[in-house]
Each structure stands twice: as C-alpha cells, then as structure tokens.
Motif scaffolding. Structure first.
Motif, PDB file in Angstrom:
ATOM      1  N   GLU A 151      23.839   6.171   8.261  1.00 35.63           N
ATOM      2  CA  GLU A 151      23.868   5.608   6.914  1.00 35.63           C
ATOM      3  C   GLU A 151      22.687   4.651   6.743  1.00 35.63           C
ATOM      4  OE1 GLU A 151      27.734   3.990   6.065  1.00 35.63           O
ATOM      5  OE2 GLU A 151      28.702   5.689   7.055  1.00 35.63           O
ATOM      6  N   PHE A 152      21.553   5.207   6.320  1.00 39.13           N
ATOM      7  CA  PHE A 152      20.329   4.422   6.219  1.00 39.13           C
ATOM      8  C   PHE A 152      20.282   3.616   4.936  1.00 39.13           C
ATOM      9  CE2 PHE A 152      19.313   7.279   9.567  1.00 39.13           C
ATOM     10  CZ  PHE A 152      18.464   6.556  10.373  1.00 39.13           C
ATOM     11  N   TYR A 153      19.542   2.526   4.985  1.00 41.47           N
ATOM     12  CA  TYR A 153      19.379   1.642   3.836  1.00 41.47           C
ATOM     13  C   TYR A 153      18.482   2.306   2.804  1.00 41.47           C
ATOM     14  CZ  TYR A 153      21.110  -1.702   7.240  1.00 41.47           C
ATOM     15  OH  TYR A 153      21.869  -2.339   8.181  1.00 41.47           O
ATOM     16  N   ASP A 154      18.791   2.082   1.539  1.00 37.11           N
ATOM     17  CA  ASP A 154      17.931   2.577   0.471  1.00 37.11           C
ATOM     18  C   ASP A 154      16.598   1.840   0.459  1.00 37.11           C
ATOM     19  OD1 ASP A 154      19.821   4.415  -0.437  1.00 37.11           O
ATOM     20  OD2 ASP A 154      20.728   2.958  -1.812  1.00 37.11           O
ATOM     21  N   ASP A 155      16.624   0.594   0.895  1.00 34.21           N
ATOM     22  CA  ASP A 155      15.433  -0.238   0.863  1.00 34.21           C
ATOM     23  C   ASP A 155      15.410  -1.105   2.118  1.00 34.21           C
ATOM     24  OD1 ASP A 155      13.237  -1.780   0.193  1.00 34.21           O
ATOM     25  OD2 ASP A 155      14.266  -2.880  -1.406  1.00 34.21           O
ATOM     26  N   GLU A 156      14.378  -0.936   2.933  1.00 34.22           N
ATOM     27  CA  GLU A 156      14.244  -1.737   4.154  1.00 34.22           C
ATOM     28  C   GLU A 156      13.469  -3.028   3.920  1.00 34.22           C
ATOM     29  OE1 GLU A 156      12.499   0.820   7.100  1.00 34.22           O
ATOM     30  OE2 GLU A 156      14.396   1.832   7.497  1.00 34.22           O
ATOM     31  N   ALA A 157      13.016  -3.272   2.706  1.00 30.90           N
ATOM     32  CA  ALA A 157      12.213  -4.463   2.411  1.00 30.90           C
ATOM     33  C   ALA A 157      12.886  -5.760   2.854  1.00 30.90           C
ATOM     34  CB  ALA A 157      11.858  -4.513   0.926  1.00 30.90           C
ATOM     35  N   PRO A 158      14.197  -5.915   2.720  1.00 32.41           N
ATOM     36  CA  PRO A 158      14.807  -7.187   3.151  1.00 32.41           C
ATOM     37  C   PRO A 158      14.651  -7.466   4.651  1.00 32.41           C
ATOM     38  CG  PRO A 158      16.282  -6.036   1.669  1.00 32.41           C
ATOM     39  CD  PRO A 158      15.163  -5.083   2.008  1.00 32.41           C
ATOM     40  N   PHE A 159      14.314  -6.469   5.440  1.00 33.63           N
ATOM     41  CA  PHE A 159      14.119  -6.663   6.874  1.00 33.63           C
ATOM     42  C   PHE A 159      12.691  -7.081   7.208  1.00 33.63           C
ATOM     43  CE2 PHE A 159      17.723  -3.760   6.715  1.00 33.63           C
ATOM     44  CZ  PHE A 159      18.597  -4.354   7.601  1.00 33.63           C
ATOM     45  N   ARG A 160      11.780  -6.939   6.249  1.00 33.18           N
ATOM     46  CA  ARG A 160      10.354  -7.160   6.497  1.00 33.18           C
ATOM     47  C   ARG A 160       9.895  -8.545   6.061  1.00 33.18           C
ATOM     48  NH1 ARG A 160       9.365  -1.894   3.255  1.00 33.18           N
ATOM     49  NH2 ARG A 160       9.997  -0.323   4.786  1.00 33.18           N
ATOM     50  N   SER A 161       8.937  -9.070   6.808  1.00 35.71           N
ATOM     51  CA  SER A 161       8.280 -10.314   6.403  1.00 35.71           C
ATOM     52  C   SER A 161       7.463 -10.039   5.144  1.00 35.71           C
ATOM     53  CB  SER A 161       7.359 -10.806   7.513  1.00 35.71           C
ATOM     54  OG  SER A 161       6.243  -9.926   7.662  1.00 35.71           O
ATOM     55  N   ALA A 162       7.048 -11.106   4.487  1.00 37.43           N
ATOM     56  CA  ALA A 162       6.194 -10.953   3.304  1.00 37.43           C
ATOM     57  C   ALA A 162       4.907 -10.219   3.667  1.00 37.43           C
ATOM     58  CB  ALA A 162       5.899 -12.321   2.702  1.00 37.43           C
ATOM     59  N   ALA A 163       4.349 -10.529   4.842  1.00 40.21           N
ATOM     60  CA  ALA A 163       3.089  -9.890   5.258  1.00 40.21           C
ATOM     61  C   ALA A 163       3.285  -8.398   5.522  1.00 40.21           C
ATOM     62  CB  ALA A 163       2.538 -10.579   6.500  1.00 40.21           C
ATOM     63  N   LEU A 164       4.357  -8.031   6.220  1.00 43.68           N
ATOM     64  CA  LEU A 164       4.590  -6.619   6.501  1.00 43.68           C
ATOM     65  C   LEU A 164       4.934  -5.868   5.219  1.00 43.68           C
ATOM     66  CD1 LEU A 164       4.735  -4.315   8.522  1.00 43.68           C
ATOM     67  CD2 LEU A 164       7.107  -4.983   9.022  1.00 43.68           C
ATOM     68  N   GLN A 165       5.674  -6.500   4.331  1.00 42.31           N
ATOM     69  CA  GLN A 165       5.984  -5.859   3.057  1.00 42.31           C
ATOM     70  C   GLN A 165       4.717  -5.628   2.250  1.00 42.31           C
ATOM     71  OE1 GLN A 165       8.949  -4.525   2.148  1.00 42.31           O
ATOM     72  NE2 GLN A 165       7.761  -3.627   0.478  1.00 42.31           N
ATOM     73  N   ALA A 166       3.793  -6.590   2.286  1.00 42.70           N
ATOM     74  CA  ALA A 166       2.517  -6.428   1.570  1.00 42.70           C
ATOM     75  C   ALA A 166       1.742  -5.226   2.106  1.00 42.70           C
ATOM     76  CB  ALA A 166       1.688  -7.701   1.679  1.00 42.70           C
ATOM     77  N   LEU A 167       1.791  -4.997   3.411  1.00 46.73           N
ATOM     78  CA  LEU A 167       1.121  -3.822   3.999  1.00 46.73           C
ATOM     79  C   LEU A 167       1.767  -2.530   3.508  1.00 46.73           C
ATOM     80  CD1 LEU A 167       0.592  -5.055   7.665  1.00 46.73           C
ATOM     81  CD2 LEU A 167      -1.134  -4.878   5.850  1.00 46.73           C
ATOM     82  N   HIS A 168       3.092  -2.498   3.473  1.00 47.84           N
ATOM     83  CA  HIS A 168       3.803  -1.321   2.948  1.00 47.84           C
ATOM     84  C   HIS A 168       3.447  -1.088   1.486  1.00 47.84           C
ATOM     85  CE1 HIS A 168       6.687   0.173   5.990  1.00 47.84           C
ATOM     86  NE2 HIS A 168       6.597  -1.042   6.489  1.00 47.84           N
ATOM     87  N   ASP A 169       3.468  -2.164   0.694  1.00 44.23           N
ATOM     88  CA  ASP A 169       3.153  -2.046  -0.732  1.00 44.23           C
ATOM     89  C   ASP A 169       1.728  -1.560  -0.954  1.00 44.23           C
ATOM     90  OD1 ASP A 169       5.725  -2.963  -1.252  1.00 44.23           O
ATOM     91  OD2 ASP A 169       5.080  -5.011  -1.750  1.00 44.23           O
ATOM     92  N   ASN A 170       0.771  -2.112  -0.205  1.00 44.11           N
ATOM     93  CA  ASN A 170      -0.624  -1.689  -0.337  1.00 44.11           C
ATOM     94  C   ASN A 170      -0.771  -0.213   0.031  1.00 44.11           C
ATOM     95  OD1 ASN A 170      -3.524  -2.284  -0.759  1.00 44.11           O
ATOM     96  ND2 ASN A 170      -3.621  -1.712   1.404  1.00 44.11           N
ATOM     97  N   ASP A 171      -0.094   0.205   1.092  1.00 46.78           N
ATOM     98  CA  ASP A 171      -0.163   1.602   1.504  1.00 46.78           C
ATOM     99  C   ASP A 171       0.367   2.511   0.393  1.00 46.78           C
ATOM    100  OD1 ASP A 171      -0.719   3.613   3.600  1.00 46.78           O
ATOM    101  OD2 ASP A 171       1.460   3.907   3.553  1.00 46.78           O
ATOM    102  N   ALA A 172       1.451   2.107  -0.237  1.00 46.62           N
ATOM    103  CA  ALA A 172       2.013   2.900  -1.339  1.00 46.62           C
ATOM    104  C   ALA A 172       1.027   2.980  -2.504  1.00 46.62           C
ATOM    105  CB  ALA A 172       3.337   2.299  -1.798  1.00 46.62           C
ATOM    106  N   GLU A 173       0.309   1.888  -2.761  1.00 49.48           N
ATOM    107  CA  GLU A 173      -0.653   1.855  -3.863  1.00 49.48           C
ATOM    108  C   GLU A 173      -1.870   2.735  -3.606  1.00 49.48           C
ATOM    109  OE1 GLU A 173      -1.792  -2.107  -5.051  1.00 49.48           O
ATOM    110  OE2 GLU A 173       0.309  -2.760  -5.057  1.00 49.48           O
ATOM    111  N   ILE A 174      -2.357   2.775  -2.353  1.00 52.54           N
ATOM    112  CA  ILE A 174      -3.600   3.521  -2.075  1.00 52.54           C
ATOM    113  C   ILE A 174      -3.346   4.969  -1.693  1.00 52.54           C
ATOM    114  CG2 ILE A 174      -4.839   1.432  -1.405  1.00 52.54           C
ATOM    115  CD1 ILE A 174      -4.552   2.330   1.537  1.00 52.54           C
ATOM    116  N   THR A 175      -2.093   5.351  -1.495  1.00 56.62           N
ATOM    117  CA  THR A 175      -1.783   6.727  -1.127  1.00 56.62           C
ATOM    118  C   THR A 175      -1.690   7.581  -2.390  1.00 56.62           C
ATOM    119  OG1 THR A 175      -0.565   5.986   0.828  1.00 56.62           O
ATOM    120  CG2 THR A 175      -0.105   8.220   0.040  1.00 56.62           C
TER     121      THR A 175
END
Length: 152
Positions: free
Chosen positions: A41-65
């Motif tokens: 039963e996986f989470y719909d959103d793993e963002a609450p587990f991530r630091s602000a810095a790691l979340q920013a990397l995920h967000d940037n990757d989503a933007e440039i992909t």
C-alpha cells in the motif's frame, strides 16, 4: 448525498493527517517510509518524507523532464533496483549530530544483500535528505543523479 460527501471528506482528512505526520526519530521515519514495500500500500505522495532540498530536486526534475519521458530516476533508489522482494530488513543505529543524522538500512532484495545510507535532516521532524548506495555494482548518491540529469 450528504453522507457521501461527509465520508469523502473524512477519508481526505485522514489521508492528509497521515501525510502530514512528523517523525521524532530517524527510525520512525524509515520504518514508516519502508512499510509499503511490505504491505503493498504505497503512498500517493512521498513528499512529506523528503527534506525541502530533496523535494526541490524532485520538483526540478519533473520540470525539466519532457512530457511522456522518464525523469532522472530510472529505478527505485530505496531498494537499489527495478523491482523488490525485501527480506531481512534492518535499520541501523542513527548517528545524530544536531539536526542531521546518518542511518544505514540493510535488507535483501530478491535474496541479494543491499545496504543504503540515509542522510536525514530534522525539519520539524526527520526527513530524507539524500540516499547513498555503496553497492559495487551500482554506486550512487541520489542528489548526484538529479544533478547529472539537470546538467549540474
């Protein structure tokens, strides 16, 4: 109709509470984070587990992909593989210095031993800041995968 709306609202509220949970210890964070690998039963959103810095990397990757393309991560960095069948899961004793912690996690994935090092930060509760694999066949640092994909 009102009953359906009330039930839907309660489900959303409870889901939001689970996602907003804060973790007082690194072990609690990692236990909760890895639970879906055993329950399915996986989470719909793993963002609450991530630091602000790691979340920013995920967000940037989503933007440039480009749409329809795979981002920087082509495997599950939390199991060091494409698929998973985890056994012998263990969370090591954290080394905590101020608001930072280092924690080793070990397990077998399809019978193969794996060990990952989690770098955590306390941002109003412990969060994953980076993940490092020392597996000789697949060494990586999650933040460096994102940096390479971004051209940094």
């Amino acid at each position: 109709m009102r009953l359906v709306a009330l039930i839907a609202g309660m489900v959303l509220a409870l889901t939001g509470l689970a996602a907003a949970q804060t973790y007082d210890t690194p072990e609690a964070l990692l236990e909760d984070f890895y639970a879906p690998y055993f329950t399915g039963e996986f989470y719909d959103d793993e963002a609450p587990f991530r630091s602000a810095a790691l979340q920013a990397l995920h967000d940037n990757d989503a933007e440039i992909t480009p749409p329809g393309e795979m981002g920087a991560i082509s495997f599950d960095p939390y199991v060091d593989g494409q698929d998973f069948d985890l056994t012998e899961f263990q969370i090591g004793t954290p080394t905590i210095v101020g608001a930072e912690a280092i924690v080793d996690v070990s397990f077998r994935n399809f019978g193969e031993p794996r060990s990952l090092t989690f770098e955590l930060v306390n941002e109003n509760g412990w969060k994953i800041d980076d993940v490092v694999s020392g597996n000789p066949e697949n060494q990586y640092r999650l933040s460096e995968i994102f940096a390479a994909a971004a051209g940094n």
